[in-house]
Design a protein around this motif. Structure first.
Motif, mmCIF file in Angstrom:
data_model
loop_
_atom_site.group_PDB
_atom_site.id
_atom_site.type_symbol
_atom_site.label_atom_id
_atom_site.label_comp_id
_atom_site.label_asym_id
_atom_site.label_seq_id
_atom_site.Cartn_x
_atom_site.Cartn_y
_atom_site.Cartn_z
ATOM 1 N N GLN A 1 0.829 -1.190 0.000
ATOM 2 C CA GLN A 1 0.000 0.000 0.000
ATOM 3 C C GLN A 1 0.874 1.254 0.000
ATOM 4 O OE1 GLN A 1 -2.568 0.341 3.394
ATOM 5 N NE2 GLN A 1 -4.046 1.603 2.281
ATOM 6 N N VAL A 2 1.950 1.264 0.757
ATOM 7 C CA VAL A 2 2.849 2.405 0.807
ATOM 8 C C VAL A 2 3.526 2.590 -0.551
ATOM 9 C CG1 VAL A 2 5.007 3.257 1.816
ATOM 10 C CG2 VAL A 2 3.229 2.320 3.290
ATOM 11 N N GLN A 3 3.948 1.507 -1.186
ATOM 12 C CA GLN A 3 4.622 1.599 -2.472
ATOM 13 C C GLN A 3 3.680 2.109 -3.560
ATOM 14 O OE1 GLN A 3 6.186 -2.277 -3.181
ATOM 15 N NE2 GLN A 3 7.998 -1.962 -1.916
ATOM 16 N N ALA A 4 2.412 1.837 -3.419
ATOM 17 C CA ALA A 4 1.469 2.202 -4.467
ATOM 18 C C ALA A 4 0.795 3.545 -4.190
ATOM 19 C CB ALA A 4 0.429 1.107 -4.620
ATOM 20 N N GLU A 5 1.398 4.362 -3.331
ATOM 21 C CA GLU A 5 0.824 5.671 -3.029
ATOM 22 C C GLU A 5 0.695 6.484 -4.315
ATOM 23 O OE1 GLU A 5 2.248 9.740 -0.811
ATOM 24 O OE2 GLU A 5 3.106 7.860 -0.136
ATOM 25 N N PRO A 6 -0.485 7.009 -4.585
ATOM 26 C CA PRO A 6 -0.675 7.763 -5.834
ATOM 27 C C PRO A 6 0.222 8.996 -5.882
ATOM 28 C CG PRO A 6 -2.741 7.570 -4.580
ATOM 29 C CD PRO A 6 -1.661 6.974 -3.762
ATOM 30 N N ALA A 7 0.606 9.344 -7.078
ATOM 31 C CA ALA A 7 1.439 10.529 -7.258
ATOM 32 C C ALA A 7 0.641 11.773 -6.866
ATOM 33 C CB ALA A 7 1.890 10.640 -8.715
ATOM 34 N N THR B 1 1.593 17.932 -6.906
ATOM 35 C CA THR B 1 2.863 18.663 -6.874
ATOM 36 C C THR B 1 3.943 17.899 -7.628
ATOM 37 O OG1 THR B 1 2.258 19.632 -4.749
ATOM 38 C CG2 THR B 1 4.594 19.685 -5.343
ATOM 39 N N THR B 2 4.014 16.588 -7.409
ATOM 40 C CA THR B 2 5.019 15.763 -8.082
ATOM 41 C C THR B 2 4.745 15.703 -9.584
ATOM 42 O OG1 THR B 2 5.344 14.462 -6.083
ATOM 43 C CG2 THR B 2 6.099 13.482 -8.147
ATOM 44 N N ILE B 3 3.485 15.568 -9.946
ATOM 45 C CA ILE B 3 3.141 15.513 -11.371
ATOM 46 C C ILE B 3 3.484 16.839 -12.043
ATOM 47 C CG2 ILE B 3 1.269 15.246 -13.043
ATOM 48 C CD1 ILE B 3 -0.118 13.443 -10.884
ATOM 49 N N GLU B 4 3.165 17.945 -11.390
ATOM 50 C CA GLU B 4 3.497 19.259 -11.950
ATOM 51 C C GLU B 4 5.014 19.425 -12.088
ATOM 52 O OE1 GLU B 4 1.416 21.865 -9.267
ATOM 53 O OE2 GLU B 4 -0.393 21.852 -10.518
ATOM 54 N N LYS B 5 5.758 18.908 -11.107
ATOM 55 C CA LYS B 5 7.221 18.974 -11.191
ATOM 56 C C LYS B 5 7.710 18.151 -12.383
ATOM 57 C CE LYS B 5 11.509 18.271 -8.664
ATOM 58 N NZ LYS B 5 12.125 17.872 -7.389
ATOM 59 N N PHE B 6 7.134 16.961 -12.561
ATOM 60 C CA PHE B 6 7.487 16.125 -13.704
ATOM 61 C C PHE B 6 7.235 16.863 -15.018
ATOM 62 C CE2 PHE B 6 5.754 13.413 -17.050
ATOM 63 C CZ PHE B 6 6.877 12.675 -17.377
ATOM 64 N N LEU B 7 6.064 17.462 -15.152
ATOM 65 C CA LEU B 7 5.724 18.186 -16.382
ATOM 66 C C LEU B 7 6.669 19.368 -16.604
ATOM 67 C CD1 LEU B 7 1.821 18.078 -16.153
ATOM 68 C CD2 LEU B 7 3.312 16.722 -17.658
ATOM 69 N N GLN B 8 7.098 19.996 -15.514
ATOM 70 C CA GLN B 8 8.055 21.106 -15.625
ATOM 71 C C GLN B 8 9.434 20.590 -16.019
ATOM 72 O OE1 GLN B 8 8.940 23.017 -11.909
ATOM 73 N NE2 GLN B 8 10.008 24.718 -12.870
ATOM 74 N N ALA C 1 6.227 7.160 -5.939
ATOM 75 C CA ALA C 1 7.614 6.682 -5.990
ATOM 76 C C ALA C 1 8.105 6.562 -7.435
ATOM 77 C CB ALA C 1 7.737 5.340 -5.281
ATOM 78 N N GLU C 2 7.262 6.025 -8.299
ATOM 79 C CA GLU C 2 7.656 5.881 -9.707
ATOM 80 C C GLU C 2 7.929 7.244 -10.343
ATOM 81 O OE1 GLU C 2 5.156 1.855 -10.888
ATOM 82 O OE2 GLU C 2 4.141 3.807 -10.934
ATOM 83 N N LEU C 3 7.047 8.179 -10.086
ATOM 84 C CA LEU C 3 7.221 9.505 -10.681
ATOM 85 C C LEU C 3 8.456 10.203 -10.107
ATOM 86 C CD1 LEU C 3 5.711 10.721 -12.953
ATOM 87 C CD2 LEU C 3 4.251 11.930 -11.354
ATOM 88 N N GLN C 4 8.737 9.996 -8.847
ATOM 89 C CA GLN C 4 9.961 10.558 -8.254
ATOM 90 C C GLN C 4 11.194 9.984 -8.947
ATOM 91 O OE1 GLN C 4 10.423 12.991 -6.185
ATOM 92 N NE2 GLN C 4 8.400 13.296 -5.297
#
Length: 167
Positions: free
Chosen positions: A17-23, A26-33, A104-107
């Motif tokens: 459950q911890v590993q599958a924490e949704p992005a 803020t993280t998604i916006e950072k990725f797009l940036q 975690a994946e997006l990070q």
């Protein structure tokens, strides 16, 4: 024994459950940036303009000599840009990335794109996109006669079947 099994199962479930924490947004916006998604979209539009002009030229239309075709192409491209603008695409992209990647994946992906290899990938992406567009256009040119032949064959088969049912 049952208590150990229950404890192990609980720990395993909790860790999944911890590993599958949704992005997070803020993280998604950072990725797009970090990936310069808005700039990539602008470059895609430029590639689309070039590809459209090349397709018209390969079909025998000289847009430089026909102001109406130029105007039509500009109107079409303006429509696409308006309907698929960054302002309209950002929220759906955020939702999409949030549904596909965990935090975690997006990070990890952000970390890659901030690395020298990731930066090189970002800088070379327009070149890859342009090359892919050219390659696809070449493939389509050789595919179009085959599609036309198949369409004609299918149409003839439908006409023959229709004639049999009419008799």
């Amino acid at each position: 024994m049952r208590m150990k099994l229950f404890s192990c199962a609980t720990v395993l479930l909790f860790s999944l459950q911890v590993q599958a924490e949704p992005a997070t947004r803020t993280t998604i916006e950072k990725f797009l940036q970090v990936t310069e998604a808005a700039n990539m979209m602008d470059q895609a539009y430029q590639n689309m303009d070039q590809m459209t002009a090349q397709m018209l030229a390969s079909s025998g239309l000289d847009i430089s000599k026909d102001p109406q075709i130029q105007q039509d192409m500009q109107e079409m491209n303006a429509l696409v840009r308006a309907e698929l603008s960054w302002d309209k695409m950002e929220e759906p992209l955020i939702a999409l990335y949030g549904s596909v990647f965990s935090e975690a994946e997006l990070q990890d992906i952000i970390e890659f794109y901030q690395s020298p290899a990731g930066q090189k990938m970002l800088k070379r992406q327009p070149e890859l996109m342009q090359g892919t567009m050219v390659m696809m256009q070449q493939q389509m040119q050789s595919l179009m006669p085959k599609i036309k032949a198949l369409t004609e064959k299918q149409s003839a088969a439908r006409k023959a079947a229709q004639q049999k049912t009419d008799q």
